[in-house]
Design an enzyme around this catalytic site. Sequence first.
Site, PDB file in Angstrom:
ATOM      1  CB  THR A   1      -0.889   0.026   1.266  1.00  0.00           C
ATOM      2  OG1 THR A   1      -1.664  -1.167   1.305  1.00  0.00           O
ATOM      3  CG2 THR A   1      -1.819   1.232   1.243  1.00  0.00           C
TER       4      THR A   1
ATOM      5  CE  LYS B   1      -5.030  -0.993   1.823  1.00  0.00           C
ATOM      6  NZ  LYS B   1      -5.074  -2.232   2.494  1.00  0.00           N
TER       7      LYS B   1
ATOM      8  CE  LYS C   1       1.533   2.241   4.159  1.00  0.00           C
ATOM      9  NZ  LYS C   1       2.118   0.983   3.707  1.00  0.00           N
TER      10      LYS C   1
HETATM   11  P1  NAD Z   1       5.991  -5.650   7.529  1.00  0.00           P
HETATM   12  O1  NAD Z   1       6.691  -4.489   8.125  1.00  0.00           O
HETATM   13  O2  NAD Z   1       5.618  -6.806   8.392  1.00  0.00           O
HETATM   14  O3  NAD Z   1       6.885  -6.253   6.313  1.00  0.00           O
HETATM   15  C1  NAD Z   1       7.620  -5.473   5.420  1.00  0.00           C
HETATM   16  C2  NAD Z   1       8.903  -6.244   5.118  1.00  0.00           C
HETATM   17  O4  NAD Z   1       9.634  -5.528   4.123  1.00  0.00           O
HETATM   18  C3  NAD Z   1       9.825  -6.384   6.326  1.00  0.00           C
HETATM   19  O5  NAD Z   1      10.100  -7.766   6.560  1.00  0.00           O
HETATM   20  C4  NAD Z   1      11.087  -5.611   5.922  1.00  0.00           C
HETATM   21  O6  NAD Z   1      12.283  -6.173   6.417  1.00  0.00           O
HETATM   22  C5  NAD Z   1      11.021  -5.704   4.414  1.00  0.00           C
HETATM   23  N1  NAD Z   1      11.775  -4.698   3.702  1.00  0.00           N
HETATM   24  C6  NAD Z   1      11.777  -3.345   3.898  1.00  0.00           C
HETATM   25  N2  NAD Z   1      12.588  -2.746   2.990  1.00  0.00           N
HETATM   26  C7  NAD Z   1      13.107  -3.746   2.221  1.00  0.00           C
HETATM   27  C8  NAD Z   1      13.993  -3.756   1.121  1.00  0.00           C
HETATM   28  N3  NAD Z   1      14.541  -2.640   0.633  1.00  0.00           N
HETATM   29  N4  NAD Z   1      14.295  -4.940   0.565  1.00  0.00           N
HETATM   30  C9  NAD Z   1      13.762  -6.092   1.053  1.00  0.00           C
HETATM   31  N5  NAD Z   1      12.904  -6.145   2.091  1.00  0.00           N
HETATM   32  C10 NAD Z   1      12.592  -4.973   2.674  1.00  0.00           C
HETATM   33  O7  NAD Z   1       4.723  -5.057   6.783  1.00  0.00           O
HETATM   34  P2  NAD Z   1       3.390  -5.858   6.329  1.00  0.00           P
HETATM   35  O8  NAD Z   1       2.400  -5.834   7.422  1.00  0.00           O
HETATM   36  O9  NAD Z   1       3.805  -7.157   5.721  1.00  0.00           O
HETATM   37  O10 NAD Z   1       2.840  -4.865   5.191  1.00  0.00           O
HETATM   38  C11 NAD Z   1       3.403  -4.833   3.888  1.00  0.00           C
HETATM   39  C12 NAD Z   1       2.539  -3.940   3.020  1.00  0.00           C
HETATM   40  O11 NAD Z   1       1.222  -4.461   2.984  1.00  0.00           O
HETATM   41  C13 NAD Z   1       2.428  -2.500   3.540  1.00  0.00           C
HETATM   42  O12 NAD Z   1       2.479  -1.615   2.449  1.00  0.00           O
HETATM   43  C14 NAD Z   1       1.095  -2.485   4.232  1.00  0.00           C
HETATM   44  O13 NAD Z   1       0.509  -1.199   4.260  1.00  0.00           O
HETATM   45  C15 NAD Z   1       0.293  -3.447   3.363  1.00  0.00           C
HETATM   46  N6  NAD Z   1      -0.841  -4.068   4.053  1.00  0.00           N
HETATM   47  C16 NAD Z   1      -0.681  -4.599   5.293  1.00  0.00           C
HETATM   48  C17 NAD Z   1      -1.770  -5.178   5.939  1.00  0.00           C
HETATM   49  C18 NAD Z   1      -1.639  -5.776   7.318  1.00  0.00           C
HETATM   50  O14 NAD Z   1      -2.672  -6.089   7.934  1.00  0.00           O
HETATM   51  N7  NAD Z   1      -0.422  -5.999   7.832  1.00  0.00           N
HETATM   52  C19 NAD Z   1      -3.024  -5.206   5.302  1.00  0.00           C
HETATM   53  C20 NAD Z   1      -3.157  -4.687   4.023  1.00  0.00           C
HETATM   54  C21 NAD Z   1      -2.035  -4.109   3.408  1.00  0.00           C
END
Ligand code: NAD
Length: 298
Positions: free
Chosen positions: A94, A169, A244
């Site tokens: 997102t 979204k 966010k």
């Molecule tokens: P998270 O923080 O658990 O995971 C993100 C991952 O990205 C981490 O493991 C981090 O180490 C990795 N990362 C960051 N920079 C990096 C890079 N340069 N190279 C490789 N890896 C890298 O976040 P999440 O909860 O998995 O969310 C991910 C996306 O999904 C976000 O954009 C969030 O808004 C969206 N989202 C999350 C949810 C939810 O409920 N968690 C729901 C809908 C959408």
Amino acid sequence: MIRYALIGLGNMGGGMAAVLTAAGHTVQAFDLSSKALERAAAAGAVACASAPEAVSGAEVVLTMLPAGAHVLEVYQQAILPHAATGALLIDCSTIDVATARDIALQASAAGFAVADAPVSGGVAGAAAGTLTFMVGCPEPVFAKVEAALSPMAKTVVRAGEAGAGQAAKICNNLLLGVSMIGVCEALALAERLDLDPERFFEIASASSGQCWSLTTYCPWPGPVETAPSNRNYEGGFATAMMLKDLRLAQGAAASVGVSTPLAAQAQALYSLFDSLGYGEKDFSGLLQLLRGRLAELT
Ligand code: NAD
């Protein structure tokens, strides 16, 4: 079977990797966190030492990263220079609409088919392969995008051209964030007026106040068994995540000069709840702030 690259193996990406490998696909995985990478490898993914290595030879390149800056950096440094000719690039994070459109322009200029495809369904949906993907891409590309996402999806819907998935979204979550506060306020008021909140739930559910925040996700514990309110507001959609998305919505609104005063109020309220230490609680826990019963939230 499809050869995927998946960069970003956190709460969401980790579940997506496991779902893809369980379905027999190859997942070349990379994350900056070695723990996240180890978890993905334990679920059957191929752990790669770098993003370029993960991207190499993949037919579909997925990203699931925290924000626009991370996605742009990974696209510029790893994906665009190293993806195989003909690879389909799909960002499921997102992020802000402007960055999504910028990435689409850069990827198209480099000769790739590209889509933004943020998700709804949360961590549970990622783990179960039941996400809803909202896709922004040219119409002729959509069939390929749908096929690539379907192993992880309950629904894959095309919202429009590049950036439209992100727009869908944040507009949806603006509506959700505002409607939840309306439901919380109504329940808090019903209680103080000596109207049993559960009775109010029954009445409003069959009246014009009916909405998803009330009938599927009721913030008052009791009426909806599966709602996070019955689990001390754990395991739902974290307030920090709602915040966010509202910030992204406000940024997008400002960029096109649209007035969204209720979303601004909603953002301020969730921000207060977050700053009081409840950012990891489900956003419907805001009810307890409005009732003056935060002490009951542990
Ligand atoms: P998270 O923080 O658990 O995971 C993100 C991952 O990205 C981490 O493991 C981090 O180490 C990795 N990362 C960051 N920079 C990096 C890079 N340069 N190279 C490789 N890896 C890298 O976040 P999440 O909860 O998995 O969310 C991910 C996306 O999904 C976000 O954009 C969030 O808004 C969206 N989202 C999350 C949810 C939810 O409920 N968690 C729901 C809908 C959408």
